[in-house]
Design an enzyme around this catalytic site. Structure first.
Site, PDB file in Angstrom:
ATOM      1  N   GLY A   1     -70.828  21.414 -27.275  1.00  0.00           N
ATOM      2  CA  GLY A   1     -71.192  20.095 -27.802  1.00  0.00           C
ATOM      3  C   GLY A   1     -71.183  19.027 -26.731  1.00  0.00           C
ATOM      4  O   GLY A   1     -72.003  18.104 -26.719  1.00  0.00           O
TER       5      GLY A   1
ATOM      6  N   ASP B   1     -66.054  17.947 -35.775  1.00  0.00           N
ATOM      7  CA  ASP B   1     -65.151  18.776 -36.576  1.00  0.00           C
ATOM      8  C   ASP B   1     -64.501  19.792 -35.647  1.00  0.00           C
ATOM      9  O   ASP B   1     -64.874  20.961 -35.615  1.00  0.00           O
ATOM     10  CB  ASP B   1     -65.954  19.469 -37.686  1.00  0.00           C
ATOM     11  CG  ASP B   1     -65.065  20.242 -38.636  1.00  0.00           C
ATOM     12  OD1 ASP B   1     -63.833  20.060 -38.589  1.00  0.00           O
ATOM     13  OD2 ASP B   1     -65.604  21.035 -39.428  1.00  0.00           O
TER      14      ASP B   1
ATOM     15  N   THR C   1     -61.101  21.501 -33.262  1.00  0.00           N
ATOM     16  CA  THR C   1     -59.703  21.920 -33.314  1.00  0.00           C
ATOM     17  C   THR C   1     -58.827  20.794 -32.743  1.00  0.00           C
ATOM     18  O   THR C   1     -59.326  19.741 -32.345  1.00  0.00           O
ATOM     19  CB  THR C   1     -59.515  23.208 -32.493  1.00  0.00           C
ATOM     20  OG1 THR C   1     -60.147  23.012 -31.214  1.00  0.00           O
ATOM     21  CG2 THR C   1     -60.185  24.401 -33.147  1.00  0.00           C
TER      22      THR C   1
ATOM     23  N   PRO D   1     -60.130  24.313 -25.574  1.00  0.00           N
ATOM     24  CA  PRO D   1     -61.559  23.984 -25.415  1.00  0.00           C
ATOM     25  C   PRO D   1     -61.955  22.628 -25.994  1.00  0.00           C
ATOM     26  O   PRO D   1     -62.969  22.056 -25.601  1.00  0.00           O
ATOM     27  CB  PRO D   1     -62.276  25.125 -26.161  1.00  0.00           C
ATOM     28  CG  PRO D   1     -61.246  25.859 -26.932  1.00  0.00           C
ATOM     29  CD  PRO D   1     -59.920  25.566 -26.311  1.00  0.00           C
TER      30      PRO D   1
HETATM   31  N1  AG3 Z   1     -60.348  21.096 -37.765  1.00  0.00           N
HETATM   32  C1  AG3 Z   1     -59.085  20.365 -37.701  1.00  0.00           C
HETATM   33  C2  AG3 Z   1     -57.901  21.260 -37.914  1.00  0.00           C
HETATM   34  C3  AG3 Z   1     -56.657  20.739 -37.371  1.00  0.00           C
HETATM   35  C4  AG3 Z   1     -55.502  21.546 -37.872  1.00  0.00           C
HETATM   36  N2  AG3 Z   1     -54.421  21.534 -36.948  1.00  0.00           N
HETATM   37  C5  AG3 Z   1     -53.379  22.367 -37.012  1.00  0.00           C
HETATM   38  N3  AG3 Z   1     -53.282  23.241 -37.940  1.00  0.00           N
HETATM   39  N4  AG3 Z   1     -52.461  22.279 -36.089  1.00  0.00           N
HETATM   40  C6  AG3 Z   1     -60.624  21.796 -38.954  1.00  0.00           C
HETATM   41  C7  AG3 Z   1     -61.916  22.509 -38.946  1.00  0.00           C
HETATM   42  C8  AG3 Z   1     -62.394  22.716 -40.325  1.00  0.00           C
HETATM   43  N5  AG3 Z   1     -63.810  22.792 -40.405  1.00  0.00           N
END
Ligand code: AG3
Length: 292
Positions: free
Chosen positions: A147, A164, A166, A171
Protein backbone atom coordinates in the site's frame (compact mmCIF):
# COMPACT_ATOMS: atom_id res chain seq x y z
CA UNK A 1 -8.95 -34.99 49.50
CA UNK A 2 -7.86 -32.54 46.84
CA UNK A 3 -8.56 -28.86 47.27
CA UNK A 4 -7.16 -28.06 43.85
CA UNK A 5 -9.60 -26.27 41.55
CA UNK A 6 -9.84 -27.55 37.97
CA UNK A 7 -7.27 -25.76 35.82
CA UNK A 8 -9.28 -23.17 33.88
CA UNK A 9 -6.64 -23.24 31.13
CA UNK A 10 -6.80 -26.97 30.43
CA UNK A 11 -7.37 -27.93 26.81
CA UNK A 12 -6.25 -25.89 23.82
CA UNK A 13 -6.13 -22.11 24.28
CA UNK A 14 -5.16 -19.31 21.95
CA UNK A 15 -3.24 -16.83 24.07
CA UNK A 16 -2.26 -13.45 22.70
CA UNK A 17 0.71 -11.94 24.46
CA UNK A 18 0.74 -8.23 23.90
CA UNK A 19 3.97 -6.30 23.63
CA UNK A 20 2.64 -4.02 26.37
CA UNK A 21 2.52 -6.80 28.98
CA UNK A 22 -0.95 -8.30 28.81
CA UNK A 23 -2.36 -11.66 27.83
CA UNK A 24 -5.83 -12.48 26.52
CA UNK A 25 -7.15 -15.73 25.18
CA UNK A 26 -9.94 -17.88 23.91
CA UNK A 27 -10.64 -21.58 24.17
CA UNK A 28 -9.86 -23.23 20.84
CA UNK A 29 -12.27 -25.74 19.34
CA UNK A 30 -10.16 -26.43 16.27
CA UNK A 31 -6.95 -25.17 14.68
CA UNK A 32 -7.86 -24.73 11.01
CA UNK A 33 -4.72 -23.52 9.26
CA UNK A 34 -1.30 -22.07 9.81
CA UNK A 35 1.02 -20.56 7.20
CA UNK A 36 4.22 -18.57 7.28
CA UNK A 37 4.55 -16.11 4.41
CA UNK A 38 7.39 -13.70 3.68
CA UNK A 39 5.32 -11.04 5.47
CA UNK A 40 3.85 -12.73 8.52
CA UNK A 41 2.54 -15.81 10.32
CA UNK A 42 -1.12 -16.48 9.46
CA UNK A 43 -3.33 -18.60 11.71
CA UNK A 44 -7.01 -19.48 11.51
CA UNK A 45 -8.72 -21.02 14.50
CA UNK A 46 -12.26 -21.92 15.53
CA UNK A 47 -13.22 -20.92 19.07
CA UNK A 48 -16.16 -21.70 21.35
CA UNK A 49 -17.08 -18.08 22.01
CA UNK A 50 -16.08 -16.11 18.94
CA UNK A 51 -16.39 -18.57 16.07
CA UNK A 52 -13.61 -18.48 13.50
CA UNK A 53 -10.77 -16.01 14.02
CA UNK A 54 -7.88 -14.64 11.96
CA UNK A 55 -4.56 -14.15 13.76
CA UNK A 56 -1.53 -12.43 12.20
CA UNK A 57 1.87 -12.61 13.90
CA UNK A 58 0.15 -13.70 17.12
CA UNK A 59 -2.30 -10.76 17.20
CA UNK A 60 -6.00 -11.42 16.75
CA UNK A 61 -7.31 -9.44 13.78
CA UNK A 62 -10.95 -10.36 13.48
CA UNK A 63 -13.57 -12.85 14.58
CA UNK A 64 -16.89 -13.96 13.12
CA UNK A 65 -18.57 -12.80 16.32
CA UNK A 66 -17.51 -9.15 16.58
CA UNK A 67 -16.05 -8.25 13.16
CA UNK A 68 -19.10 -6.10 12.43
CA UNK A 69 -18.33 -3.79 15.34
CA UNK A 70 -14.90 -2.94 13.95
CA UNK A 71 -15.66 -2.95 10.22
CA UNK A 72 -18.89 -0.95 10.43
CA UNK A 73 -17.11 1.75 12.42
CA UNK A 74 -14.03 1.83 10.21
CA UNK A 75 -16.16 2.15 7.04
CA UNK A 76 -19.52 3.78 7.72
CA UNK A 77 -18.29 6.71 9.82
CA UNK A 78 -16.03 8.08 7.03
CA UNK A 79 -18.32 7.08 4.15
CA UNK A 80 -21.26 8.90 5.72
CA UNK A 81 -19.02 11.88 6.54
CA UNK A 82 -18.19 12.37 2.86
CA UNK A 83 -21.22 13.72 0.93
CA UNK A 84 -20.60 11.67 -2.22
CA UNK A 85 -18.03 8.88 -1.73
CA UNK A 86 -17.37 7.06 -5.00
CA UNK A 87 -13.70 6.20 -5.39
CA UNK A 88 -12.54 4.37 -2.31
CA UNK A 89 -9.10 2.91 -1.64
CA UNK A 90 -8.67 0.23 1.03
CA UNK A 91 -5.16 -0.49 2.24
CA UNK A 92 -4.83 -3.87 4.00
CA UNK A 93 -8.05 -5.53 5.11
CA UNK A 94 -7.29 -8.96 3.60
CA UNK A 95 -10.15 -10.63 5.47
CA UNK A 96 -12.61 -8.66 3.29
CA UNK A 97 -14.80 -7.24 6.08
CA UNK A 98 -13.94 -3.66 5.12
CA UNK A 99 -14.45 -4.26 1.38
CA UNK A 100 -17.84 -5.81 2.08
CA UNK A 101 -18.98 -2.73 4.07
CA UNK A 102 -17.70 -0.34 1.36
CA UNK A 103 -19.68 -2.28 -1.27
CA UNK A 104 -22.83 -1.80 0.80
CA UNK A 105 -22.67 1.87 -0.26
CA UNK A 106 -24.26 1.59 -3.72
CA UNK A 107 -22.26 4.29 -5.54
CA UNK A 108 -18.77 3.16 -4.48
CA UNK A 109 -16.00 1.84 -6.74
CA UNK A 110 -13.54 0.25 -4.30
CA UNK A 111 -9.90 -0.57 -4.99
CA UNK A 112 -8.17 -2.70 -2.34
CA UNK A 113 -4.41 -3.07 -2.02
CA UNK A 114 -3.34 -6.01 0.16
CA UNK A 115 0.32 -6.88 0.62
CA UNK A 116 -0.12 -10.58 1.41
CA UNK A 117 -2.24 -12.64 -1.03
CA UNK A 118 -2.22 -15.57 1.40
CA UNK A 119 -4.35 -13.59 3.87
CA UNK A 120 -7.07 -13.17 1.23
CA UNK A 121 -6.83 -16.82 0.14
CA UNK A 122 -6.91 -18.25 3.66
CA UNK A 123 -9.75 -15.96 4.74
CA UNK A 124 -11.84 -16.77 1.67
CA UNK A 125 -11.30 -20.45 2.38
CA UNK A 126 -11.73 -20.63 6.16
CA UNK A 127 -13.68 -17.55 7.19
CA UNK A 128 -15.85 -16.62 4.17
CA UNK A 129 -18.60 -15.18 6.40
CA UNK A 130 -16.46 -12.08 6.90
CA UNK A 131 -16.10 -11.05 3.25
CA UNK A 132 -19.50 -12.55 2.40
CA UNK A 133 -18.78 -12.65 -1.35
CA UNK A 134 -17.17 -9.19 -1.53
CA UNK A 135 -14.08 -10.46 -3.38
CA UNK A 136 -16.21 -11.74 -6.27
CA UNK A 137 -18.20 -8.51 -6.61
CA UNK A 138 -17.60 -7.02 -10.08
CA UNK A 139 -17.33 -3.52 -8.56
CA UNK A 140 -14.34 -4.52 -6.42
CA UNK A 141 -10.81 -4.30 -7.77
CA UNK A 142 -8.15 -6.10 -5.73
CA UNK A 143 -4.46 -5.35 -6.21
CA UNK A 144 -1.75 -7.41 -4.53
CA UNK A 145 0.99 -5.05 -3.49
CA UNK A 146 2.45 -2.78 -0.86
CA UNK A 147 0.00 0.00 0.00
CA UNK A 148 2.86 2.33 0.80
CA UNK A 149 4.31 1.86 -2.72
CA UNK A 150 0.91 1.93 -4.38
CA UNK A 151 -0.01 5.32 -2.99
CA UNK A 152 3.27 7.01 -3.82
CA UNK A 153 2.89 9.47 -6.70
CA UNK A 154 -0.78 8.68 -7.26
CA UNK A 155 -2.79 11.49 -8.81
CA UNK A 156 -5.58 12.88 -6.63
CA UNK A 157 -8.22 10.28 -7.36
CA UNK A 158 -9.77 8.97 -4.16
CA UNK A 159 -12.64 10.41 -2.12
CA UNK A 160 -11.92 8.16 0.86
CA UNK A 161 -8.87 6.09 1.79
CA UNK A 162 -9.31 3.44 4.49
CA UNK A 163 -6.33 1.94 6.30
CA UNK A 164 -7.25 -1.45 7.78
CA UNK A 165 -3.87 -2.50 9.07
CA UNK A 166 -2.34 -4.60 11.79
CA UNK A 167 -0.78 -3.00 14.90
CA UNK A 168 2.17 -0.62 14.34
CA UNK A 169 4.76 -3.38 14.53
CA UNK A 170 6.45 -5.21 11.64
CA UNK A 171 5.16 -4.66 8.08
CA UNK A 172 2.50 -2.07 9.07
CA UNK A 173 4.87 0.45 10.70
CA UNK A 174 5.18 2.79 7.63
CA UNK A 175 1.38 3.06 7.48
CA UNK A 176 1.44 5.04 10.74
CA UNK A 177 4.11 7.54 9.68
CA UNK A 178 4.13 11.02 8.21
CA UNK A 179 5.60 10.23 4.74
CA UNK A 180 2.74 7.82 4.10
CA UNK A 181 0.15 10.38 5.25
CA UNK A 182 1.66 12.93 2.84
CA UNK A 183 1.22 10.49 -0.03
CA UNK A 184 -2.32 9.74 1.15
CA UNK A 185 -3.15 13.44 1.17
CA UNK A 186 -1.85 13.78 -2.38
CA UNK A 187 -3.89 10.79 -3.56
CA UNK A 188 -7.10 12.24 -2.10
CA UNK A 189 -9.38 14.65 -3.97
CA UNK A 190 -9.73 18.23 -2.67
CA UNK A 191 -12.43 17.21 -0.22
CA UNK A 192 -11.11 13.69 0.43
CA UNK A 193 -10.58 12.04 3.78
CA UNK A 194 -8.68 9.19 5.39
CA UNK A 195 -9.93 6.82 8.08
CA UNK A 196 -7.54 4.48 9.85
CA UNK A 197 -7.61 2.13 12.77
CA UNK A 198 -5.64 3.95 15.44
CA UNK A 199 -4.87 1.38 18.11
CA UNK A 200 -6.02 0.78 21.66
CA UNK A 201 -6.59 4.04 23.54
CA UNK A 202 -6.14 2.04 26.74
CA UNK A 203 -2.93 0.08 26.16
CA UNK A 204 -1.37 1.79 23.16
CA UNK A 205 -1.64 5.43 24.15
CA UNK A 206 1.87 6.31 23.00
CA UNK A 207 1.32 4.76 19.56
CA UNK A 208 -2.00 6.62 19.23
CA UNK A 209 -0.36 9.92 20.19
CA UNK A 210 2.47 9.43 17.70
CA UNK A 211 0.03 8.56 14.91
CA UNK A 212 -2.09 11.64 15.65
CA UNK A 213 0.87 13.98 15.59
CA UNK A 214 1.91 12.49 12.21
CA UNK A 215 -1.63 13.03 10.89
CA UNK A 216 -1.83 16.59 12.23
CA UNK A 217 1.38 17.45 10.41
CA UNK A 218 -0.50 16.80 7.15
CA UNK A 219 -4.27 17.25 7.59
CA UNK A 220 -6.21 20.27 8.91
CA UNK A 221 -8.99 18.18 10.49
CA UNK A 222 -8.07 15.14 12.63
CA UNK A 223 -10.81 13.49 14.70
CA UNK A 224 -10.51 10.35 16.81
CA UNK A 225 -13.52 8.19 17.67
CA UNK A 226 -14.00 5.00 19.63
CA UNK A 227 -15.93 1.77 19.34
CA UNK A 228 -16.30 -1.50 21.15
CA UNK A 229 -14.38 -4.50 19.85
CA UNK A 230 -14.49 -7.04 22.70
CA UNK A 231 -11.88 -9.38 21.22
CA UNK A 232 -9.19 -6.67 20.92
CA UNK A 233 -7.04 -5.90 23.96
CA UNK A 234 -8.92 -3.54 26.26
CA UNK A 235 -12.21 -4.03 24.40
CA UNK A 236 -12.33 -0.37 23.30
CA UNK A 237 -10.70 0.52 20.00
CA UNK A 238 -9.89 3.86 18.40
CA UNK A 239 -10.24 5.02 14.81
CA UNK A 240 -9.19 8.37 13.36
CA UNK A 241 -10.51 10.41 10.45
CA UNK A 242 -8.05 12.86 8.89
CA UNK A 243 -9.76 15.16 6.46
CA UNK A 244 -9.18 18.07 4.09
CA UNK A 245 -12.62 19.65 4.34
CA UNK A 246 -15.40 17.54 5.86
CA UNK A 247 -15.53 17.34 9.65
CA UNK A 248 -17.19 14.12 10.88
CA UNK A 249 -18.29 15.87 14.09
CA UNK A 250 -20.08 18.70 12.29
CA UNK A 251 -22.90 16.74 10.68
CA UNK A 252 -26.36 17.21 12.10
CA UNK A 253 -28.36 14.16 13.09
CA UNK A 254 -30.90 15.03 10.39
CA UNK A 255 -28.26 15.15 7.64
CA UNK A 256 -26.63 11.95 8.79
CA UNK A 257 -29.97 10.18 9.09
CA UNK A 258 -30.93 11.24 5.57
CA UNK A 259 -27.64 9.89 4.16
CA UNK A 260 -27.97 6.61 6.04
CA UNK A 261 -31.60 6.17 4.99
CA UNK A 262 -30.81 6.75 1.32
CA UNK A 263 -27.95 4.21 1.36
CA UNK A 264 -30.51 1.64 2.58
CA UNK A 265 -28.02 -0.65 4.31
CA UNK A 266 -28.46 -2.89 7.32
CA UNK A 267 -26.15 -2.37 10.29
CA UNK A 268 -25.74 -3.97 13.71
CA UNK A 269 -23.45 -1.37 15.29
CA UNK A 270 -23.44 1.84 13.27
CA UNK A 271 -26.34 4.30 13.52
CA UNK A 272 -26.39 8.09 13.00
CA UNK A 273 -26.57 8.46 16.80
CA UNK A 274 -23.59 6.14 17.30
CA UNK A 275 -21.68 8.18 14.68
CA UNK A 276 -22.15 11.32 16.76
CA UNK A 277 -21.61 9.61 20.12
CA UNK A 278 -18.37 7.89 19.05
CA UNK A 279 -16.54 11.22 18.96
CA UNK A 280 -17.49 12.02 22.57
CA UNK A 281 -14.42 10.82 24.44
CA UNK A 282 -13.97 10.19 28.16
CA UNK A 283 -11.64 12.85 29.57
CA UNK A 284 -8.65 10.49 29.96
CA UNK A 285 -8.82 9.61 26.25
CA UNK A 286 -9.63 13.20 25.18
CA UNK A 287 -6.52 14.29 27.03
CA UNK A 288 -4.21 11.91 25.24
CA UNK A 289 -5.84 12.66 21.87
CA UNK A 290 -5.45 16.43 22.36
CA UNK A 291 -6.84 18.81 19.75
CA UNK A 292 -5.91 20.28 16.35
N1 AG3 B 1 -6.89 -4.64 12.20
C1 AG3 B 1 -6.67 -4.10 13.54
C2 AG3 B 1 -6.45 -5.19 14.55
C3 AG3 B 1 -5.73 -4.75 15.74
C4 AG3 B 1 -5.81 -5.81 16.80
N2 AG3 B 1 -4.68 -5.76 17.66
C5 AG3 B 1 -4.36 -6.73 18.52
N3 AG3 B 1 -5.07 -7.78 18.63
N4 AG3 B 1 -3.28 -6.58 19.24
C6 AG3 B 1 -7.97 -5.53 12.03
C7 AG3 B 1 -8.14 -6.03 10.66
C8 AG3 B 1 -9.53 -6.45 10.43
N5 AG3 B 1 -9.92 -6.33 9.06
Amino acid sequence: MSTEAANPLSGDWYLEQETFGYVQGAHVRQRLARAQTSFQAIELIDTDLFGRCLILDGALQTTEWDEFMYHEMLVHVPLFTHPNPRNILIIGGGDGGTLRRVLEHPATQPVQVEIDPAVIDQCRKYIPAISNGAFSDPRAKVVIGDGFEFIRNRPAAFDVILVDSTDPVGPAVPLFEEPFYRDVSQALTDDGLLAAQSNSPIYMASQLKAQLSNLRAVFPIVRTYIGLVPTYPGGVWSFTIASKRHDPTRLSLDDLSARVASAGLTTRYYTPQIHQAAFVLPPFIAELVGSD
